[in-house]
Motif scaffolding. Structure first.
Motif, mmCIF file in Angstrom:
data_model
loop_
_atom_site.group_PDB
_atom_site.id
_atom_site.type_symbol
_atom_site.label_atom_id
_atom_site.label_comp_id
_atom_site.label_asym_id
_atom_site.label_seq_id
_atom_site.Cartn_x
_atom_site.Cartn_y
_atom_site.Cartn_z
ATOM 1 N N PHE A 22 21.927 -10.451 20.745
ATOM 2 C CA PHE A 22 20.876 -9.854 21.569
ATOM 3 C C PHE A 22 20.587 -10.734 22.785
ATOM 4 C CE2 PHE A 22 20.244 -7.132 17.977
ATOM 5 C CZ PHE A 22 19.526 -6.041 18.420
ATOM 6 N N ALA A 23 20.574 -12.048 22.570
ATOM 7 C CA ALA A 23 20.241 -12.976 23.660
ATOM 8 C C ALA A 23 21.272 -12.955 24.778
ATOM 9 C CB ALA A 23 20.090 -14.390 23.104
ATOM 10 N N THR A 24 22.519 -12.642 24.458
ATOM 11 C CA THR A 24 23.596 -12.637 25.456
ATOM 12 C C THR A 24 23.999 -11.230 25.881
ATOM 13 O OG1 THR A 24 25.246 -12.712 23.670
ATOM 14 C CG2 THR A 24 24.548 -14.816 24.606
ATOM 15 N N ALA A 25 23.288 -10.234 25.386
ATOM 16 C CA ALA A 25 23.717 -8.840 25.579
ATOM 17 C C ALA A 25 23.788 -8.429 27.041
ATOM 18 C CB ALA A 25 22.775 -7.901 24.819
ATOM 19 N N ALA A 26 22.893 -8.957 27.870
ATOM 20 C CA ALA A 26 22.860 -8.541 29.284
ATOM 21 C C ALA A 26 24.113 -8.959 30.041
ATOM 22 C CB ALA A 26 21.619 -9.116 29.965
ATOM 23 N N SER A 27 24.892 -9.872 29.479
ATOM 24 C CA SER A 27 26.108 -10.330 30.153
ATOM 25 C C SER A 27 27.314 -9.444 29.849
ATOM 26 C CB SER A 27 26.429 -11.770 29.728
ATOM 27 O OG SER A 27 26.766 -11.820 28.340
ATOM 28 N N PHE A 38 11.182 -14.853 10.221
ATOM 29 C CA PHE A 38 10.848 -14.863 11.651
ATOM 30 C C PHE A 38 12.129 -15.065 12.444
ATOM 31 C CE2 PHE A 38 6.357 -15.170 13.145
ATOM 32 C CZ PHE A 38 6.570 -14.792 14.464
ATOM 33 N N ILE A 39 12.231 -14.376 13.593
ATOM 34 C CA ILE A 39 13.379 -14.570 14.484
ATOM 35 C C ILE A 39 12.906 -14.818 15.910
ATOM 36 C CG2 ILE A 39 14.953 -13.182 13.096
ATOM 37 C CD1 ILE A 39 13.712 -11.866 16.478
ATOM 38 N N ALA A 40 13.800 -15.403 16.697
ATOM 39 C CA ALA A 40 13.565 -15.565 18.127
ATOM 40 C C ALA A 40 14.853 -15.242 18.872
ATOM 41 C CB ALA A 40 13.119 -16.994 18.445
ATOM 42 N N ILE A 41 14.702 -14.598 20.025
ATOM 43 C CA ILE A 41 15.817 -14.271 20.920
ATOM 44 C C ILE A 41 15.512 -14.917 22.262
ATOM 45 C CG2 ILE A 41 17.069 -12.405 22.073
ATOM 46 C CD1 ILE A 41 16.057 -10.540 19.790
ATOM 47 N N LEU A 42 16.404 -15.802 22.723
ATOM 48 C CA LEU A 42 16.182 -16.538 23.967
ATOM 49 C C LEU A 42 17.261 -16.165 24.986
ATOM 50 C CD1 LEU A 42 15.085 -18.351 21.471
ATOM 51 C CD2 LEU A 42 14.940 -20.139 23.173
ATOM 52 N N PRO A 43 17.001 -15.161 25.834
ATOM 53 C CA PRO A 43 18.031 -14.663 26.756
ATOM 54 C C PRO A 43 18.511 -15.684 27.781
ATOM 55 C CG PRO A 43 16.256 -13.064 26.517
ATOM 56 C CD PRO A 43 15.792 -14.326 25.864
ATOM 57 N N GLN A 44 17.634 -16.543 28.274
ATOM 58 C CA GLN A 44 18.057 -17.511 29.288
ATOM 59 C C GLN A 44 19.000 -18.564 28.724
ATOM 60 O OE1 GLN A 44 14.708 -19.171 31.407
ATOM 61 N NE2 GLN A 44 14.256 -17.257 32.453
ATOM 62 N N ARG A 45 18.988 -18.750 27.414
ATOM 63 C CA ARG A 45 19.828 -19.764 26.773
ATOM 64 C C ARG A 45 20.974 -19.161 25.977
ATOM 65 N NH1 ARG A 45 15.929 -24.673 25.386
ATOM 66 N NH2 ARG A 45 14.134 -24.112 26.663
ATOM 67 N N GLY A 46 20.932 -17.833 25.764
ATOM 68 C CA GLY A 46 21.955 -17.203 24.939
ATOM 69 C C GLY A 46 21.896 -17.636 23.491
ATOM 70 N N ILE A 47 20.691 -17.910 23.003
ATOM 71 C CA ILE A 47 20.493 -18.493 21.675
ATOM 72 C C ILE A 47 19.622 -17.582 20.809
ATOM 73 C CG2 ILE A 47 19.282 -20.370 20.461
ATOM 74 C CD1 ILE A 47 20.336 -22.270 22.591
ATOM 75 N N PRO A 93 11.235 -16.323 29.113
ATOM 76 C CA PRO A 93 11.263 -15.078 28.346
ATOM 77 C C PRO A 93 11.822 -15.297 26.940
ATOM 78 C CG PRO A 93 12.153 -14.741 30.548
ATOM 79 C CD PRO A 93 11.994 -16.224 30.375
ATOM 80 N N VAL A 94 11.111 -14.794 25.954
ATOM 81 C CA VAL A 94 11.561 -14.890 24.570
ATOM 82 C C VAL A 94 11.039 -13.677 23.811
ATOM 83 C CG1 VAL A 94 9.561 -16.336 23.966
ATOM 84 C CG2 VAL A 94 11.561 -16.317 22.471
ATOM 85 N N ALA A 95 11.890 -13.108 22.970
ATOM 86 C CA ALA A 95 11.475 -12.019 22.083
ATOM 87 C C ALA A 95 11.312 -12.594 20.687
ATOM 88 C CB ALA A 95 12.513 -10.904 22.084
#
Length: 331
Positions: free
Chosen positions: A204-209, A260-269, A249-251
């Motif tokens: 999810f974190a890397t999906a935009a790429s 618990f989960i975290a999605i970090l798009p700027q880091r792809g983590i 930004p974090v989901a």
């Protein structure tokens, strides 16, 4: 054999009175970056998987067919409070697709919004299924079901809606699911490993790429969660407050029984946390600690401290103790 690791402690005065053990995995698309406990532990992610269960809603074109916007997508990922903000939005959504509250299969739930709950008691009103914290997810299921023309019992494990959810769940976790349990809202909740869940969050974190349909769906759902933190949870909730407090930004998404989960798009983590005794307080403390460790949260922010280091008070209002991350978790 790896075993659960200490993730949070409960102190009373100078004595550590209780200990929460668990598993934590931090991953990118290449693999595990950091882990505590057992990355291969099999878990049920419960509501932390809602954005995964919403993937078919977007990837199949159902969301586009019915003109859903980012608020709808945030609700599809939500474990909301059943406040007027949430229940009214669900009712409006159902009306928009030509359905009603009776078409839901999540079951009625007393609103978790204190003001609404008390007002309904005073007015002699009974809660309905729109107040259920999973009603947004179920509205997504119903929208997808209209798109594919399935039968009314969309929560059955062999229903096309749930089979699509399972297929996409296994795709993003990168492994076959070993089985499922029936969630509190009656839908199947598919199991995976801690590493699989963290890998999925990194997807999810890397999906935009990427530009395939599954990645586009993941990117839209992640963006919706980040854009609408109040819809994802609600007033006073860890998901909402920590997303709002984050320095990037974090989901974030909680799940029952200490997940618990975290999605970090700027880091792809992606990050996955499981408190093995099922304690929400342990999972909230641990996810806050990991995000402080990564520099995503500021430990001194008041909305971070209320989960990272919450005071424990007695009935006289005296501070008798504190919850703290286990040593080494933030180092």
């Amino acid at each position: 054999m790896p075993v659960p690791a200490p993730i949070a402690e409960v102190w009373r005065g100078p004595i550590a009175e209780s200990l929460h053990n668990g598993h934590i995995v931090v991953s990118d698309q290449s693999g595990i970056i950091e882990a505590w406990g057992d990355p291969e532990a099999i878990i049920l992610p419960r509501s932390s998987a809602k954005m995964m269960q919403a993937l078919p809603l977007v990837a199949t074109g159902a969301a586009r067919e019915f003109g859903l916007n980012s608020e709808h997508l945030a609700l599809a990922c939500a474990s909301h409070q059943g406040a007027p903000l949430h229940a009214d939005a669900v009712m409006t959504w159902l009306d928009h697709i030509g359905l009603s509250e009776s078409d839901l299969r999540c079951g009625p739930e007393v609103s978790r919004d204190k003001e609404l709950k008390l007002q309904m008691i005073r007015d002699g009103e009974h809660p309905n299924q729109c107040h259920n914290n999973c009603s947004g997810k179920h509205s997504g299921f119903l929208t997808l079901n209209k798109h594919v023309g399935g039968g009314s019992e969309y929560v059955e494990p062999d229903h096309p809606v749930q089979q699509m959810a399972k297929e996409m769940f296994e795709s993003v976790t990168g492994m076959p699911s070993p089985g499922y349990g029936i969630d509190g809202c009656s839908a199947p909740n598919f199991g995976t490993s801690m590493a699989g869940m963290a890998r999925a969050m990194a997807f999810f974190a890397t999906a935009a790429s990427r530009d395939d349909s599954l990645s586009r769906a993941a990117a839209q759902l992640t963006e919706a969660m980040i854009a609408h933190p109040m819809l994802v949870a609600g007033q006073g909730r860890a998901c909402t407050l920590l997303m709002q407090a984050a320095k990037e930004p974090v989901a974030l998404k909680t799940g029952a029984e200490g997940y618990f989960i975290a999605i970090l798009p700027q880091r792809g983590i992606g990050v996955a946390v499981k408190c093995v005794d099922g304690a929400t307080r342990g999972a909230e403390c641990a996810i806050a600690a990991v995000l402080v460790r990564m520099g995503v949260l500021d430990a001194d922010h008041p909305d971070v401290k209320r989960f990272l280091n919450p005071d424990i008070k007695n009935r006289a209002g005296l501070v008798t103790g504190q919850i703290r991350p286990a040593p080494g978790l933030m180092a």
